[in-house]
Design an enzyme around this catalytic site. Structure first.
Site, PDB file in Angstrom:
ATOM      1  N   CYS A 164      37.491  39.373  34.155  1.00  0.00           N
ATOM      2  CA  CYS A 164      37.547  39.115  35.600  1.00  0.00           C
ATOM      3  C   CYS A 164      38.965  39.069  36.158  1.00  0.00           C
ATOM      4  CB  CYS A 164      36.819  37.810  35.908  1.00  0.00           C
ATOM      5  SG  CYS A 164      35.161  37.806  35.205  1.00  0.00           S
ATOM      6  N   HIS A 297      40.657  32.295  43.102  1.00  0.00           N
ATOM      7  CA  HIS A 297      39.595  32.869  42.268  1.00  0.00           C
ATOM      8  C   HIS A 297      38.237  32.492  42.875  1.00  0.00           C
ATOM      9  CE1 HIS A 297      38.030  34.769  38.726  1.00  0.00           C
ATOM     10  NE2 HIS A 297      37.508  33.676  38.221  1.00  0.00           N
ATOM     11  N   HIS A 334      30.873  37.959  42.716  1.00  0.00           N
ATOM     12  CA  HIS A 334      31.953  38.195  41.769  1.00  0.00           C
ATOM     13  C   HIS A 334      31.829  39.622  41.258  1.00  0.00           C
ATOM     14  CE1 HIS A 334      34.926  37.822  38.837  1.00  0.00           C
ATOM     15  NE2 HIS A 334      34.657  36.648  38.326  1.00  0.00           N
TER      16      HIS A 334
END
Lengths: 407, 398
Positions: A164, A297, A334
């Site tokens: 990620c 994030h 995400h």
């Protein structure tokens, strides 16, 4: 020693809310959510049924049938985003020394949907005729290879599958290559397609929200899985000025670290994130006081968002109340390996336009996570220095520093 | 220049440098019938496995249960490398990082995770195994086990993965983003990998190890996969006042090229030429080339031609391939090539090429050997080349 300044002059993005820079930007400034009912996989057994699939992309508009047949979906995303970035940069690639133009890309699961087809063949007897071609298309590096094939690039070509945080790693390395005069231009960013393994895995970890992603909200219930691609065209400042390119932002530097703690759980004290951020600030030759905005994030999980607040409070002290932050994962979910690249693009557009897209679905402030997070409605606010933070499974932490270009 | 001050590896020919070099010198091969899975449905049945790999020989049992074989291989190699180096910075958590070449390392884990989900249902998935499905899991576990916080990067480029990871690591040290890096490559010979290569039609259908023909041989029937992990401790060559202990060798220079049009010979030539230029040496200075050749006749032939052209004006060039000894180890390929190079520098020996009885071409200036020859060696060029357009070369020196 760095000897060239590096700027972003082209943007290509594929997301669940918009394809291409203009569509994407208009939608996220409006606070549009790209979260819908998942169609790719059967979610009937699962606690969660929603995700950020890209349903608005007509691939045939961008690629010929012959090209589509030779690539998996992740490669298609990557090639289209790279082509969009090149168009946006208005760069005549054929006039460049192509051995000094390269590709630096990140991903989490690469051509996940090809592996699913192979597994369906092997384990569900769902026979595929083209198994050999599937095997050939599958390796993650085919994504960056296909970008270079279509654009005829012969420079550095690298795949950094750092989950990620992969996009920031890829952009960071591209920045290093140009600033140290090893390359002249780079297409850099991240790609991921909707992955059955990711969706089932996060569901199994009970990390997913059932209805919406609510970063920093008191009642946040988790993250959601999405897909997309974000690619920037980077070049030296001299090159950009020489050809009169529009400059979105300058890349000042970056910092990375690893928690060295756990594959899934971040370090409880945020030590790794602090190391990455301090390295980034030093690398960019700025001070904490220079930071106007942070793309966090912000996955929307209890643990991540609380930890981020504690870390930012520790680092910035009282200034933490003033710094504006956001999480566009509230809109896109995400997007895995694409996330940090799409968020870097968002930072560049924030710097360029002076508008900060909102963190949507924000209903109840959390005193343990009390960011100035531009809730629900975009805000006009000039930003000179933006940080783009991303963290990943395996404990990887990244911080990319972008700044408004001044002559 | 970058120094190599520690190494550790788990290979089909063992984990000890002297034993590894003895095997290469004496033309031993690890290629034999695969035991780890049933090859009845495949064209190919030979492989260079590490069938007796026992991670408990290297690692404490705690935490091993949910790690996959790929990760255990690289953890074992990294441990040996860390124990091997004398650099005190290896214990300074913020100064040490990891860069790993790894393409299919998570393939077994992802596929098994997916298989469980689609055949047995969602609730049968073990959440503890989810973390193994990301491509960076093996590299990250090295950081976790060894407190290496500076950075952690996985590089995936197939055959060139290890050299590309080492090149990335060298760049990070040169760009002053790291002082010490544990860098290398890993590949696990799992059934899914064997299946994929078999479907692509590139594996040798040879049934008898003794009949095997491999690198550069005109009768080669294809490649044979191997597995393993090799890790190196890399540090800058500046005088930092550190006690380094043994220096195995230096990475003098490197070159990479991507050829989008599929012209392998051009790509290979460019990578070698870039490496030489980056190292600041001429072809005349090179004493040996450790080739990428693995029994794929098209690639081997192109490499022969490219080497002949690079070294056209420099007299004879000694050429070696080790893929007949250790198999084609894909992402770990470069690791075993680098180890062979370091062993050649230590023992001052040109290695023979196992599996080449009738070369597919003859070039006046290319020397292949059927037995080891001892001579002065200072500079070795290592090639890892990919059928997918990636070409990487590095120069190792004493």
């Amino acid at each position: 020693m760095k000897n060239r300044r590096v700027v972003i002059t082209g943007i290509g993005v594929i997301s669940s809310v918009g394809v291409g820079k203009t569509d994407f930007w208009n939608q996220i400034v409006e606070g549009q959510s790209g979260i819908t009912e998942v169609e790719r996989i059967d979610t009937s057994e699962l606690p969660c049924h929603k995700g950020g699939e890209v349903k608005i992309l007509d691939i045939s508009k961008y690629l010929e049938k012959g090209q589509i047949d030779k690539m998996g979906k992740a490669s298609q995303f990557g090639v289209i985003a790279a082509k969009l970035a090149a168009e946006d940069a208005q760069v005549q690639l054929e006039s460049l020394e192509l051995e000094r133009v390269g590709v630096s890309l990140g991903t989490t699961y690469g051509e996940a949907q090809i592996l699913e087809d192979i597994d369906d063949h092997l384990y569900l007897n769902n026979k595929k005729e083209d198994l050999a071609q599937l095997c050939e298309k599958f390796p993650y590096y085919q994504i960056n290879a296909n970008i270079a094939k279509v654009l005829k690039l012969k420079g550095e070509n690298i795949m950094i599958p750092n989950a990620c945080a992969a996009g920031n790693f890829a952009i960071g390395y591209a920045y290093d290559l140009i600033s140290n005069n090893n390359m002249d231009c780079m297409f850099a960013g991240g790609v991921d397609v909707f992955s059955r393994v990711a969706y089932l895995g996060f569901n199994r970890l009970k990390a997913m929200a059932p209805e919406k992603v609510q970063p920093f909200d008191k009642d946040r219930k988790g993250m959601m899985v999405g897909e997309g691609a974000g690619i920037v065209f980077l070049e030296s400042l001299d090159s950009a000025l020489a050809r009169g390119a529009e400059i979105y932002a300058e890349v000042l530097g970056y910092g990375v670290s690893n928690d060295a703690f756990d594959m899934v759980t971040p370090h409880p004290d945020g030590e790794g994130v602090l190391i990455a951020m301090k390295k980034a600030i030093k690398d960019a030759n700025i001070s904490l006081d220079d930071v106007d905005f942070i793309s966090l994030h912000g996955t929307g999980t209890k643990a991540n968002d609380k930890a981020e607040f504690q870390i930012m409070s520790q680092l910035f002290g009282e200034k933490n109340d003033d710094i504006l932050v956001n999480s566009i994962k509230s809109m896109l979910g995400h997007t895995m390996g694409a996330a940090s690249a799409i968020e870097a693009i968002t930072c560049a557009l924030i710097i360029k336009t002076g508008v900060i897209p909102p963190t949507i679905n924000y209903e109840n402030p959390d005193p343990n996570c009390n960011f100035n997070c531009v809730p629900n409605i975009a805000r006009k606010h000039p930003v000179t220095v933006a940080l783009n933070n991303s963290y990943a499974f395996g404990g990887n932490n990244t911080c990319l520093v972008l700044k408004k270009y001044h002559n | 220049m970058i120094s190599i001050t520690g190494l550790g590896f788990i290979s089909p020919l063992g984990d000890n440098l002297d034993a590894y070099m003895d095997a290469l010198i004496n033309l031993e091969s690890a290629i034999k019938p695969i035991q780890l899975f049933d090859t009845g449905n495949y064209t190919a049945c030979l492989g260079a496995e590490i069938a007796d790999f026992d991670p408990k020989k290297y690692l404490t049992e705690k935490g091993l249960r949910y790690l996959d074989k790929n990760t255990k291989l690289v953890l074992s190699a990294a441990k040996l490398a860390i124990e091997d180096t004398k650099n005190p910075l290896i214990n300074e958590k913020e100064e040490v990082g990891v860069v790993l070449g790894n393409t299919f390392g998570c393939l077994n884990s992802i596929s098994n995770f997916d298989k469980m989900a689609i055949t047995k249902g969602f609730t049968s998935i073990n959440p503890s195994e989810f973390a193994n499905t990301v491509a960076n899991s093996s590299a990250s576990n090295v950081s976790i086990k060894n407190n290496a916080m500076c950075m952690n990067v996985t590089v995936s480029s197939g055959y060139t993965s290890t050299l590309d990871a080492v090149i990335y690591a060298c760049d990070m040290i040169k760009y002053e983003r790291a002082k010490v890096l544990i860098a290398g490559g890993v590949e696990e010979l799992c059934e899914q990998l064997h299946f994929a290569f078999d479907k692509l039609g590139v594996l040798s259908n040879e049934k008898e190890p003794k009949s095997y023909r491999g690198p550069f041989d005109k009768n080669s029937r294809g490649i044979i996969l191997g597995e393993g992990a090799g890790m190196f401790i890399l540090e800058g060559d500046k005088d930092t006042g550190l006690s380094r202990g043994k220096e195995y060798g230096k990475i003098l220079g490197y070159g990479k090229f991507y050829e989008p049009e599929g012209n392998h010979k051009t790509g290979m030539y460019k990578a070698m030429e870039k490496a030489l230029r980056n190292a600041g040496i001429s072809p005349l200075d090179v004493d040996a080339v450790i080739a990428s050749a693995n029994g794929n006749n098209e690639m081997d032939g192109n490499e022969f031609e490219a080497i002949a052209e690079v070294f056209a004006d420099s007299g004879d060039i000694n050429v070696i391939s080790i893929q007949g000894n250790v198999g084609e180890c894909y992402s770990a390929k470069g690791a075993f090539q680098i180890i062979a190079a370091l062993g050649m520098l230590e023992k001052q020996v040109i290695l023979p090429t196992y599996g080449c009885k009738e070369p597919l071409a003859h070039y006046k200036n290319i020397k292949l050997y059927s037995k080891a020859v001892y001579k002065n060696i200072g500079y070795i060029l290592i090639n890892s080349f990919s059928t997918d357009g990636f070409y990487s070369s590095i120069i190792i020196s004493k």
